[in-house]
Design a protein around this motif. Structure first.
Motif, PDB file in Angstrom:
ATOM      1  N   GLU A  26       0.828  -1.211   0.000  1.00  0.00           N
ATOM      2  CA  GLU A  26       0.000   0.000   0.000  1.00  0.00           C
ATOM      3  C   GLU A  26       0.862   1.261   0.000  1.00  0.00           C
ATOM      4  O   GLU A  26       0.570   2.226  -0.731  1.00  0.00           O
ATOM      5  N   ASP A  76      -4.998  -0.461 -10.337  1.00  0.00           N
ATOM      6  CA  ASP A  76      -6.016  -1.087  -9.498  1.00  0.00           C
ATOM      7  C   ASP A  76      -6.372  -0.220  -8.303  1.00  0.00           C
ATOM      8  O   ASP A  76      -7.523  -0.196  -7.858  1.00  0.00           O
ATOM      9  N   GLU A  77      -5.398   0.519  -7.793  1.00  0.00           N
ATOM     10  CA  GLU A  77      -5.663   1.436  -6.686  1.00  0.00           C
ATOM     11  C   GLU A  77      -6.621   2.541  -7.118  1.00  0.00           C
ATOM     12  O   GLU A  77      -7.528   2.925  -6.356  1.00  0.00           O
ATOM     13  N   GLY A  80      -9.979   1.095  -7.065  1.00  0.00           N
ATOM     14  CA  GLY A  80     -10.429   0.927  -5.694  1.00  0.00           C
ATOM     15  C   GLY A  80     -10.925   2.223  -5.080  1.00  0.00           C
ATOM     16  O   GLY A  80     -11.913   2.230  -4.342  1.00  0.00           O
ATOM     17  N   ARG A  81     -10.270   3.318  -5.391  1.00  0.00           N
ATOM     18  CA  ARG A  81     -10.706   4.610  -4.861  1.00  0.00           C
ATOM     19  C   ARG A  81     -12.060   5.009  -5.423  1.00  0.00           C
ATOM     20  O   ARG A  81     -12.851   5.678  -4.747  1.00  0.00           O
ATOM     21  N   LEU A  83     -14.503   2.958  -6.031  1.00  0.00           N
ATOM     22  CA  LEU A  83     -15.528   2.140  -5.389  1.00  0.00           C
ATOM     23  C   LEU A  83     -15.582   2.302  -3.876  1.00  0.00           C
ATOM     24  O   LEU A  83     -16.524   1.817  -3.245  1.00  0.00           O
ATOM     25  N   ARG A  84     -14.602   2.961  -3.294  1.00  0.00           N
ATOM     26  CA  ARG A  84     -14.402   2.903  -1.839  1.00  0.00           C
ATOM     27  C   ARG A  84     -15.654   3.269  -1.044  1.00  0.00           C
ATOM     28  O   ARG A  84     -16.026   2.580  -0.107  1.00  0.00           O
ATOM     29  N   ARG A 124      -6.701  -7.625 -10.812  1.00  0.00           N
ATOM     30  CA  ARG A 124      -6.488  -7.533  -9.371  1.00  0.00           C
ATOM     31  C   ARG A 124      -7.808  -7.306  -8.634  1.00  0.00           C
ATOM     32  O   ARG A 124      -8.861  -7.156  -9.251  1.00  0.00           O
ATOM     33  N   HIS A 126      -9.455  -4.947  -6.912  1.00  0.00           N
ATOM     34  CA  HIS A 126     -10.398  -3.846  -7.112  1.00  0.00           C
ATOM     35  C   HIS A 126     -11.063  -3.916  -8.488  1.00  0.00           C
ATOM     36  O   HIS A 126     -12.253  -3.628  -8.615  1.00  0.00           O
ATOM     37  N   GLU A 127     -10.299  -4.277  -9.495  1.00  0.00           N
ATOM     38  CA  GLU A 127     -10.887  -4.407 -10.828  1.00  0.00           C
ATOM     39  C   GLU A 127     -11.921  -5.532 -10.836  1.00  0.00           C
ATOM     40  O   GLU A 127     -13.011  -5.379 -11.419  1.00  0.00           O
ATOM     41  N   GLN A 129     -13.668  -6.584  -8.368  1.00  0.00           N
ATOM     42  CA  GLN A 129     -14.838  -6.086  -7.651  1.00  0.00           C
ATOM     43  C   GLN A 129     -15.671  -5.163  -8.543  1.00  0.00           C
ATOM     44  O   GLN A 129     -16.912  -5.210  -8.527  1.00  0.00           O
ATOM     45  N   ALA A 130     -15.000  -4.311  -9.335  1.00  0.00           N
ATOM     46  CA  ALA A 130     -15.716  -3.389 -10.212  1.00  0.00           C
ATOM     47  C   ALA A 130     -16.499  -4.143 -11.288  1.00  0.00           C
ATOM     48  O   ALA A 130     -17.660  -3.819 -11.570  1.00  0.00           O
TER      49      ALA A 130
END
Length: 237
Positions: A26, A76-77, A80-81, A83-84, A124, A126-127, A129-130
């Motif tokens: 991170e 990917d970060e 993630g941001r 969707l956070r 990864r 986050h992707e 999850q999206a």
């Protein structure tokens, strides 16, 4: 960075770096994202990252195999941001609109990183999850699976394409951005109706509109087309 890698169980550094921080994926990703925005693609080097982290550059291989691996983690970060803190409302069109605008806004918040990563597939967390989230919105709305995938594909490609386009503009130095915006007033607004009747008739609208992104308009057009397709599907059921 090269194709070296340390097994996951051995990755975590247990001693602080020279700056008193403990390395983690991170922290490295956050530092890489900051450096990219400050220096561009050349910031993704082991030496520069190590210097920024106060760590031996070779220690980065405990977390990432090479710079492309790190770039995928940065991409990917950004996802993630997006969707956070997003929460579905149950209105599929409103939910997709919100997601699309979040993707676009996130890219403009990190334009240099977005230009580098908008076209990448990370595979990864986050992707994944999206993809799951967007397909869930579409399937929940009643789109059959083949149509859900088609709309998903168009929706994501449109969001990422506009993100890359507008991020590239945002990454320009401010004098260059201002000069390009001024062209609509200095050139297009002065073209005579005798030679360019359509431009002359719409000049004031061009001057007002072309300095802004057309993504919100394009997104509404896509959502309207998807909604019309859903009505058609329901009518045949």
């Amino acid at each position: 960075m090269t194709e070296r890698v340390v097994p996951p169980a051995e990755r975590r550094r247990r001693r602080p770096t020279k700056q008193g921080v403990v390395l983690s994926e991170e922290l490295i990703v956050a530092t890489a994202l900051r450096l990219i925005e400050e220096h561009g693609a050349e910031a993704l080097s082991v030496r520069r990252l190590g210097r920024a982290l106060g760590a031996d550059p070779s220690s980065l291989y405990r977390y990432f195999r090479h710079t492309d691996d790190l770039l995928l983690a940065v991409a990917d970060e950004l996802i993630g941001r997006t969707l956070r803190d997003w929460r579905p409302t149950g209105d599929w069109r409103a939910d997709l609109r919100d997601l699309g605008l979040r993707v676009h806004s996130g890219a403009l918040g990190h334009p240099r990183a977005a230009v580098l990563s908008a076209y990448r597939v990370t595979g990864r967390a986050h992707e994944i999850q999206a993809v799951e989230t967007i397909l869930g919105v579409l399937r929940g709305a009643g789109f059959p699976d083949p149509e859900a995938v088609r709309v998903y594909h168009a929706f994501v490609d449109q969001a990422l394409a506009f993100s890359a386009l507008d991020a590239a503009g945002a990454a320009l130095p401010k004098p260059a951005r201002d000069a390009e915006n001024a062209v609509w007033q200095a050139t297009y607004a002065r073209l005579p109706a005798g030679t360019h009747p359509n431009i002359a008739a719409t000049a004031r609208h061009l001057v007002a509109d072309m300095r802004h992104s057309s993504y919100p308009t394009a997104l509404e057009m896509l959502l309207s087309a998807a909604e019309a397709r859903l009505f058609e599907i329901r009518g045949r059921a």
